[in-house]
Design an enzyme around this catalytic site. Structure first.
Site, mmCIF file in Angstrom:
data_model
loop_
_atom_site.group_PDB
_atom_site.id
_atom_site.type_symbol
_atom_site.label_atom_id
_atom_site.label_comp_id
_atom_site.label_asym_id
_atom_site.label_seq_id
_atom_site.Cartn_x
_atom_site.Cartn_y
_atom_site.Cartn_z
ATOM 1 N N GLY B 71 0.830 -1.193 0.000
ATOM 2 C CA GLY B 71 0.000 0.000 0.000
ATOM 3 C C GLY B 71 0.866 1.245 0.000
ATOM 4 O O GLY B 71 0.553 2.236 -0.670
ATOM 5 N N ASN B 152 -6.919 4.159 10.123
ATOM 6 C CA ASN B 152 -6.714 2.937 10.901
ATOM 7 C C ASN B 152 -6.455 3.227 12.359
ATOM 8 O O ASN B 152 -6.429 2.324 13.182
ATOM 9 C CB ASN B 152 -5.511 2.162 10.332
ATOM 10 C CG ASN B 152 -5.974 1.048 9.422
ATOM 11 O OD1 ASN B 152 -7.094 0.554 9.561
ATOM 12 N ND2 ASN B 152 -5.133 0.651 8.503
ATOM 13 N N GLY B 201 -2.854 -5.595 0.010
ATOM 14 C CA GLY B 201 -3.163 -7.026 0.073
ATOM 15 C C GLY B 201 -3.381 -7.547 1.480
ATOM 16 O O GLY B 201 -4.393 -8.207 1.754
ATOM 17 N N THR B 238 9.940 -7.865 -12.180
ATOM 18 C CA THR B 238 9.128 -9.063 -12.383
ATOM 19 C C THR B 238 8.034 -9.110 -11.322
ATOM 20 O O THR B 238 8.278 -8.835 -10.150
ATOM 21 C CB THR B 238 10.019 -10.323 -12.298
ATOM 22 O OG1 THR B 238 10.976 -10.250 -13.343
ATOM 23 C CG2 THR B 238 9.200 -11.589 -12.436
ATOM 24 N N CYS B 326 5.427 6.315 23.554
ATOM 25 C CA CYS B 326 6.396 5.349 24.088
ATOM 26 C C CYS B 326 6.456 4.090 23.242
ATOM 27 O O CYS B 326 7.457 3.393 23.232
ATOM 28 C CB CYS B 326 6.033 4.964 25.509
ATOM 29 S SG CYS B 326 6.021 6.349 26.618
#
Lengths: 123, 394
Positions: B71, B152, B201, B238, B326
């Site tokens: 991402g 998130n 993913g 690739t 922390c």
């Protein structure tokens, strides 16, 4: 991430609490920065006979205050002043690099509590 | 001790169906997709099937999906790729202040190395960007706006259609990081009005090391990985074939299961939120109460620090997350919690739960049993809590 000794002190902090009629009190840190420690000592004949503390902070901060309290209890003020951040970190089996600053706080808070006692009891 | 894992935004296990789809592509189906013989072209065909599945998850066409390594890479490609392609038109990019580091730092990179100006938009106390504020931030030099679909860290979902409408009117491209929402809430790129959209993913219970970027037809992207003709020349290297196969299968499963999954997660979420707010005193719920991710619950507890709380809970087999300074490697207060106006000391007590369908009501009950004593114990250690209880300022 943390040594077994650190986890032991976090899980079972020694001497944790407050002493309402403490002879010396020292506080360092700031909750805004992430850690804060308050140390309380009772002193008799120049010896730390009792020590308590409270800690706001992470696992390392709580473990550091616990080990420092253990190292200082029963020591003379002179001996207790020599407890270094390095000694505290070593006694804990080491701390992660980015948590080393927590070990400063323990020694500093204790030093402030001793200084507070000495200020109150100087003749 | 049974493990109760509630940090699915951090990492989530690969589903068995996904793994079994991937396995042949490590061994028998090892061919290079660029090769002309069967062993290669069969793999190439398999990749194209997955591209269609990922596209279907967000209402797009297969040819408008680029596979990336993550991402974060998709965010980089969107922001740097578009801005560099359009720099002759202007050198201004707008992002929200609560974006992922891959967005924030891509914008800073453009400032530092390409003479761009970056605007970091503030958010309201729920973490939402105000469309009017966005409209005011646009300049004739603005070439791209990037605002996440959901956070998130605090679970808030943006009112994205209102934001994209502002940009469409101004003729400015809009990218959204949908890592937190793809497969979780319904996404249709056309209905949302976005020009580019990032998917990850692992967030779909696929493998790590794979992500994708949707780009609307006609958008030019300067490649960020120069190489061969893979991904139509938009990304060299690739292809990560097993990763792509895994992401495709995960996207397919996520699309079919989405409505049921969202309803299930929301039930767990609401029960945990209500329970925590009832059982624990002096706790602040973070993020938007309604416009939020179905499987996300986030809080800040007064007087304690989040990393210590995580370790306290992990002793009971409970795994969650925190935005505490922390717990961060940089030891900095969470920029997201700062941006929504949480006091720095309160931000230290952050705790974030993110669910998946493997979580159960019984697990939520266990958390509601273990969390209040863990908070109480750490508060009994805390000088900050003692002062607060005594009525003094923290």
């Amino acid at each position: 991430m943390y040594s077994p000794i650190v986890m032991d002190h976090f899980n079972n902090p020694r001497n944790i609490g407050v002493i309402e009629d403490a002879d010396g009190f020292g506080e360092v840190g700031n909750p805004v920065c992430g850690d804060m420690m308050s140390f309380y000592i009772k002193v008799q004949d120049n010896v730390i006979t009792d020590i308590k503390y409270q800690t706001f902070g992470c696992v390392a901060a709580i473990a550091v205050s616990s080990i420092v309290s253990e190292m200082a209890k029963g020591k003379t003020l002179e001996e207790a002043k020599k407890i270094s951040k390095k000694a505290a970190a070593e006694a804990l089996g080491g701390l992660p690099q980015n948590k080393m600053h927590c070990s400063n706080l323990g020694a500093e808070a204790l030093a402030l509590a001793i200084a507070d006692y000495e200020r109150k009891h100087q003749n | 001790m049974k493990t109760i894992y509630m940090d699915h935004a951090g990492a989530t296990p690969v589903r068995p169906e996904v793994l079994s789809a991937m396995l042949p592509y490590f061994t028998e189906q090892f061919g290079n997709p660029s090769a002309v013989y069967d062993l290669g072209s069969a793999v190439k065909d398999a990749i194209e099937e997955q591209r269609a599945k990922v596209a279907a998850l967000v209402g797009a066409e297969a040819k408008n999906i680029i596979f990336t390594s993550s991402g974060a890479e998709a965010n980089n490609l969107a922001i740097k790729g578009v801005c560099l392609a359009l720099q002759h038109k202007g050198r201004h990019v707008i992002v929200s202040g609560i974006e992922h580091h891959s967005v924030l730092n891509a914008a800073r990179y453009l400032e530092k190395f390409h003479d761009f100006e970056a605007t970091f938009l503030p958010v309201d106390r729920y973490g939402q960007v105000d469309p009017e504020r966005l409209a005011k931030a646009l300049t004739p030099a603005t070439v791209l706006v990037s605002i996440q679909h959901a956070s998130n860290e605090i679970g808030t979902v943006q009112r994205l259609t209102e934001l994209t409408a502002v940009c469409r009117q101004a003729g400015v491209l809009f990218h959204t990081d949908a890592i937190a929402t793809a497969g979780v809430i319904p996404i249709d790129v056309k209905a949302l009005g976005v020009d580019l959209l990032t998917i990850n993913g692992p967030a779909l219970a696929g493998p790590k090391g794979i992500g994708a970027l949707y780009f609307r037809r006609g958008i030019r992207l300067v490649p960020q990985i120069h190489g061969g003709i893979q991904e139509d020349g938009r990304r060299g290297g690739t292809e990560n074939v097993p990763g792509i196969i895994g992401m495709g299968r995960a996207a397919e499963l996520a699309r079919h299961e989405l409505p049921e999954r969202a309803a299930y997660l929301q039930k767990l979420r609401d029960r945990l939120i209500t329970g925590v707010l009832t059982e624990v005193p002096e706790v602040v719920f973070t993020g938007h109460p309604e416009q939020r991710l179905p499987g996300h619950a986030s809080f800040c507890f007064e007087g304690i620090e989040g990393e210590a709380l995580l370790f306290m809970l992990s002793r009971q087999g409970i795994y969650a997350n925190t935005g505490s300074a922390c717990a961060s490697k940089a030891l900095k207060t969470s920029p997201v919690l700062c941006a929504i106006g949480i006091r720095p000391d309160l931000a230290q007590g952050s705790l974030v739960f993110t669910f998946s369908t493997t979580n159960t009501e019984a697990e939520v009950s266990a958390v509601l049993r273990e969390l209040p004593p863990a908070v109480a114990k750490l508060r009994s250690f805390s000088p900050v809590w003692r002062k607060r209880a005594a009525g003094g300022a923290a």
